[in-house]
Motif scaffolding. Structure first.
Motif, PDB file in Angstrom:
ATOM      1  N   UNK A   6      -6.572  -3.009  33.715  1.00  0.00           N
ATOM      2  CA  UNK A   6      -6.849  -4.442  33.804  1.00  0.00           C
ATOM      3  C   UNK A   6      -8.230  -4.759  33.219  1.00  0.00           C
ATOM      4  N   UNK A   7      -9.239  -3.980  33.585  1.00  0.00           N
ATOM      5  CA  UNK A   7     -10.601  -4.192  33.079  1.00  0.00           C
ATOM      6  C   UNK A   7     -10.624  -4.028  31.554  1.00  0.00           C
ATOM      7  N   UNK A   8      -9.943  -3.007  31.047  1.00  0.00           N
ATOM      8  CA  UNK A   8      -9.895  -2.761  29.602  1.00  0.00           C
ATOM      9  C   UNK A   8      -9.243  -3.925  28.870  1.00  0.00           C
ATOM     10  N   UNK A   9      -8.092  -4.399  29.349  1.00  0.00           N
ATOM     11  CA  UNK A   9      -7.392  -5.528  28.710  1.00  0.00           C
ATOM     12  C   UNK A   9      -8.267  -6.777  28.748  1.00  0.00           C
ATOM     13  N   UNK A  10      -8.895  -7.047  29.877  1.00  0.00           N
ATOM     14  CA  UNK A  10      -9.773  -8.213  29.990  1.00  0.00           C
ATOM     15  C   UNK A  10     -10.925  -8.118  28.993  1.00  0.00           C
ATOM     16  N   UNK A  11     -11.543  -6.940  28.879  1.00  0.00           N
ATOM     17  CA  UNK A  11     -12.667  -6.758  27.948  1.00  0.00           C
ATOM     18  C   UNK A  11     -12.223  -6.974  26.507  1.00  0.00           C
ATOM     19  N   UNK A  12     -11.067  -6.452  26.139  1.00  0.00           N
ATOM     20  CA  UNK A  12     -10.563  -6.637  24.776  1.00  0.00           C
ATOM     21  C   UNK A  12     -10.307  -8.108  24.499  1.00  0.00           C
ATOM     22  N   UNK A  13      -9.676  -8.812  25.428  1.00  0.00           N
ATOM     23  CA  UNK A  13      -9.412 -10.239  25.241  1.00  0.00           C
ATOM     24  C   UNK A  13     -10.708 -11.036  25.158  1.00  0.00           C
ATOM     25  N   UNK A  14     -11.690 -10.698  25.985  1.00  0.00           N
ATOM     26  CA  UNK A  14     -12.972 -11.396  25.958  1.00  0.00           C
ATOM     27  C   UNK A  14     -13.665 -11.202  24.620  1.00  0.00           C
ATOM     28  N   UNK A  15     -13.689  -9.981  24.117  1.00  0.00           N
ATOM     29  CA  UNK A  15     -14.332  -9.697  22.829  1.00  0.00           C
ATOM     30  C   UNK A  15     -13.586 -10.408  21.703  1.00  0.00           C
ATOM     31  N   UNK A  16     -12.260 -10.365  21.722  1.00  0.00           N
ATOM     32  CA  UNK A  16     -11.472 -11.033  20.684  1.00  0.00           C
ATOM     33  C   UNK A  16     -11.721 -12.530  20.700  1.00  0.00           C
ATOM     34  N   UNK A  17     -11.804 -13.133  21.896  1.00  0.00           N
ATOM     35  CA  UNK A  17     -12.063 -14.565  22.004  1.00  0.00           C
ATOM     36  C   UNK A  17     -13.440 -14.904  21.472  1.00  0.00           C
ATOM     37  N   UNK A  18     -14.436 -14.087  21.763  1.00  0.00           N
ATOM     38  CA  UNK A  18     -15.794 -14.383  21.302  1.00  0.00           C
ATOM     39  C   UNK A  18     -15.886 -14.266  19.788  1.00  0.00           C
ATOM     40  N   UNK A  19     -15.071 -13.403  19.189  1.00  0.00           N
ATOM     41  CA  UNK A  19     -15.089 -13.256  17.736  1.00  0.00           C
ATOM     42  C   UNK A  19     -14.428 -14.438  17.043  1.00  0.00           C
ATOM     43  N   UNK A  20     -13.619 -15.207  17.760  1.00  0.00           N
ATOM     44  CA  UNK A  20     -12.930 -16.348  17.186  1.00  0.00           C
ATOM     45  C   UNK A  20     -13.754 -17.636  17.315  1.00  0.00           C
ATOM     46  N   UNK A  21     -14.942 -17.552  17.828  1.00  0.00           N
ATOM     47  CA  UNK A  21     -15.770 -18.725  18.043  1.00  0.00           C
ATOM     48  C   UNK A  21     -15.982 -19.480  16.741  1.00  0.00           C
ATOM     49  N   UNK A  22     -15.973 -20.805  16.828  1.00  0.00           N
ATOM     50  CA  UNK A  22     -16.158 -21.617  15.632  1.00  0.00           C
ATOM     51  C   UNK A  22     -17.595 -22.104  15.498  1.00  0.00           C
ATOM     52  N   UNK A  23     -18.504 -21.488  16.222  1.00  0.00           N
ATOM     53  CA  UNK A  23     -19.918 -21.832  16.087  1.00  0.00           C
ATOM     54  C   UNK A  23     -20.773 -20.653  16.528  1.00  0.00           C
ATOM     55  N   UNK A  24     -22.053 -20.756  16.187  1.00  0.00           N
ATOM     56  CA  UNK A  24     -23.053 -19.787  16.607  1.00  0.00           C
ATOM     57  C   UNK A  24     -24.071 -20.563  17.443  1.00  0.00           C
ATOM     58  N   UNK A  25     -24.494 -20.041  18.598  1.00  0.00           N
ATOM     59  CA  UNK A  25     -25.487 -20.759  19.404  1.00  0.00           C
ATOM     60  C   UNK A  25     -26.823 -20.883  18.657  1.00  0.00           C
TER      61      UNK A  25
END
Length: 149
Positions: A6-25
């Motif tokens: 569960x932790x591994x799947x969550x981490x992969x999804x979190x990283x994938x979502x952050x890579x899809x960001x349409x902006x940079x802070x």
């Protein structure tokens, strides 16, 4: 073992979502809740010459304000060029919320930025801030982009 999976799947999804960001802070200033740029699903965004860039920016108001003004800075290499949007009253671009805005309130700003046919085909970074009457940012983000045909 199930917890590790569960932790591994969550981490992969979190990283994938952050890579899809349409902006940079921005380096300084409050980040938006989200930025949805029409036609841009990954960075850098393609800005088509002769068309408008349109985006919806959802942000949480950090201080009470009666006014908002867009401030756009275009970075080309190590140089910076100010870009003046046609509509300088960002309150007119709010599609949710209205001025005056209260601290903690959520608002959505609709950005419409012309990309002239005369612009050269280059890579750049656009920084957009919405500033209040005291020139303090209410939201700030960057968009790496390329001007294309």
């Amino acid at each position: 073992m199930a917890i590790l999976t569960y932790v591994y799947v969550f981490a992969v999804l979190f990283i994938a979502d952050s890579m899809q960001s349409s902006y940079v802070p921005c380096n300084a200033g409050p980040s938006p809740v989200s930025v949805n740029i029409a036609g841009c699903s990954s960075l850098p965004c393609n800005l088509v010459r002769g068309k408008d860039v349109e985006a919806n920016v959802i942000f949480d108001v950090v201080e009470n304000t009666n006014s908002l003004k867009p401030v756009v800075d275009v970075q080309l290499g190590s140089g910076h060029i100010p870009y003046v949007l046609p509509e300088q009253n960002a309150c007119n671009g709010l599609v949710s919320g209205q001025c005056p805005l209260q601290k903690g309130q959520s608002a959505t700003y609709h950005l419409k930025m012309p990309v002239e046919k005369s612009y050269p085909r280059i890579s750049l970074t656009i920084q957009l801030s919405l500033v209040d009457g005291q020139n303090k940012p209410q939201v700030c983000f960057k968009i790496p982009a390329k001007v294309v045909d």
